[in-house]
Design an enzyme around this catalytic site. Structure first.
Site, PDB file in Angstrom:
ATOM      1  N   ARG A 162     -42.886  76.710 -56.862  1.00  0.00           N
ATOM      2  CA  ARG A 162     -41.427  76.682 -56.982  1.00  0.00           C
ATOM      3  C   ARG A 162     -40.838  76.754 -55.581  1.00  0.00           C
ATOM      4  O   ARG A 162     -41.284  77.548 -54.749  1.00  0.00           O
ATOM      5  CB  ARG A 162     -40.918  77.876 -57.806  1.00  0.00           C
ATOM      6  CG  ARG A 162     -41.080  77.733 -59.306  1.00  0.00           C
ATOM      7  CD  ARG A 162     -40.172  76.650 -59.902  1.00  0.00           C
ATOM      8  NE  ARG A 162     -40.314  76.558 -61.338  1.00  0.00           N
ATOM      9  CZ  ARG A 162     -41.196  75.779 -61.971  1.00  0.00           C
ATOM     10  NH1 ARG A 162     -42.026  75.012 -61.272  1.00  0.00           N
ATOM     11  NH2 ARG A 162     -41.249  75.747 -63.286  1.00  0.00           N
ATOM     12  N   GLU A 186     -33.356  71.918 -56.626  1.00  0.00           N
ATOM     13  CA  GLU A 186     -33.646  70.659 -57.321  1.00  0.00           C
ATOM     14  C   GLU A 186     -32.499  70.290 -58.247  1.00  0.00           C
ATOM     15  O   GLU A 186     -31.904  71.177 -58.852  1.00  0.00           O
ATOM     16  CB  GLU A 186     -34.941  70.804 -58.133  1.00  0.00           C
ATOM     17  CG  GLU A 186     -36.149  70.904 -57.238  1.00  0.00           C
ATOM     18  CD  GLU A 186     -37.455  71.042 -58.016  1.00  0.00           C
ATOM     19  OE1 GLU A 186     -37.502  70.710 -59.212  1.00  0.00           O
ATOM     20  OE2 GLU A 186     -38.442  71.470 -57.404  1.00  0.00           O
ATOM     21  N   HIS A 191     -41.053  66.742 -57.581  1.00  0.00           N
ATOM     22  CA  HIS A 191     -41.577  67.633 -58.637  1.00  0.00           C
ATOM     23  C   HIS A 191     -42.431  66.852 -59.648  1.00  0.00           C
ATOM     24  O   HIS A 191     -42.053  66.722 -60.814  1.00  0.00           O
ATOM     25  CB  HIS A 191     -40.427  68.355 -59.352  1.00  0.00           C
ATOM     26  CG  HIS A 191     -40.890  69.568 -60.124  1.00  0.00           C
ATOM     27  ND1 HIS A 191     -40.130  70.690 -60.281  1.00  0.00           N
ATOM     28  CD2 HIS A 191     -42.044  69.829 -60.787  1.00  0.00           C
ATOM     29  CE1 HIS A 191     -40.777  71.582 -61.010  1.00  0.00           C
ATOM     30  NE2 HIS A 191     -41.957  71.079 -61.340  1.00  0.00           N
TER      31      HIS A 191
END
Ligand code: 8YV
Length: 331
Positions: free
Chosen positions: A246, A275, A293
């Site tokens: 993350r 994000e 991602h």
């Protein structure tokens, strides 16, 4: 809550067709055909009606959203392993069960981590970009051009030795990397022996000793900005960072500053703090490989995630404890 009426299951993003079809057989399902990311208002509207919500990492289910759930909402069955987008403790207090999809993303995420561990020191993306940008025209082989750093024999420091960290370590061993790791507690003795891994209780002691750092821990209040300015300064100036966990685990501004100042060798990042926004300064750096991602993005993985979501919902609806219940205290 066993009942003959089919539960209303609201799925926030488009899932693989086979999964959506099976859900439609089992549940009264509401799908997201155009796959847009839900606004907070749409999310609130969903939790007011749904018996079960199936969110993803793109849905922020915080205390504000949870304050507006209808009394019928009993289960949040996350399509994903990380649950940092959900306020799990508030959900628990409101009597809502939360489940996730652990295990089925492990190998795919470890593959991509290993790909970044190879790509950044060996300048793989830079080389490919050079040929593309120069329409295939390159000066030809030279003994001193495009030199990267050797992988074999280097020390890898894994932060978070859970399933994914261990799967990364297994791959890394095959490439001749020496395994070091930091975790809340040591891995069990059998795993430590298999991986010939060295445990560092104190992250600050490990960072100066390793050539590549791989972030594989979840984002929790305890790991937020774990790699901050002070810790980045402990790393060697030729060391690399890879993050497939993350974005929030690294202080992104501190990382950008360190990279721009030449205080690190480079970075491979599949995840970002805000994000889907990617700080444009990352994109300007030749020694940074940025990915959108996509570490767990395989067809097989997505189908298996969907399978787990279905089992969790079905088991819960049949009145049993779902297999992948997230318990806040052990997160
Ligand atoms: C998932 C992930 O695809 O499962 C996770 O924690 O980070 C991803 O790779 C995503 O979270 C889906 O919700």
């Amino acid at each position: 809550m066993p009942s003959s009426k089919k539960p209303l299951v609201v799925v926030t993003r488009k899932l693989p067709e086979t999964i959506e079809a099976r859900m439609a057989e089992l549940f009264d399902v509401r799908l997201n055909a155009d796959d847009h990311a839900l606004s907070q208002a749409e999310l609130v509207a969903a939790v007011k009606e749904a018996d079960v919500l199936v969110p993803t990492v793109t849905d922020k289910i915080d205390a504000k959203v949870l304050a507006q759930v209808g009394p019928q909402l009993r289960l949040i069955a996350q399509f994903g392993t990380g649950v940092d987008n959900i306020d799990v403790e508030t959900a628990r207090r409101r009597g809502i069960t939360v489940t996730n999809t652990p295990g089925v993303l492990t190998e795919d995420t470890a593959d991509m981590t290993m790909a970044l561990i190879l790509a950044v020191p060996r300048r793989l993306a830079e080389g490919a970009r050079f040929l593309r940008d120069h329409e295939g025209q390159w000066p030809g082989w030279s003994p001193t051009w495009m030199l990267g750093r050797r992988i074999f024999g280097k020390r890898l420091g894994i932060i978070g030795m859970g399933r994914i960290g261990q799967a990364v370590a297994r791959r890394a061993r095959a490439f001749g990397l020496e395994i070091h790791y930091h975790n809340r507690k040591p891995a069990n003795a059998v795993i430590e022996k298999e991986l010939e891994a060295t445990y560092w209780e104190n992250l600050d002691d490990m960072l100066p000793k390793v050539d590549i750092v791989s972030v594989n821990c979840p984002h929790t209040p305890a790991t937020f900005h774990l790699l901050n300015t002070a810790r980045l300064k402990l790393m060697r100036s030729d060391a690399y960072i890879v993050n497939t966990a993350r974005g929030e685990v690294i202080d992104e501004n501190a990382l950008i500053r360190a990279l721009e100042a030449g205080e690190l060798g480079g970075a491979g990042l599949d995840v970002f703090e805000n994000e889907p926004t990617v700080n444009p300064r990352f994109l300007k750096l030749g020694n940074v490989v940025s990915l959108p991602h996509m570490s767990s993005a395989t067809i097989e993985g997505r189908v298996e995630m969907g399978g787990k979501v279905i089992v969790n919902i079905k088991t819960f609806m049949d009145g049993h404890r779902p297999p992948d219940r997230v318990i806040p205290a052990i997160m």
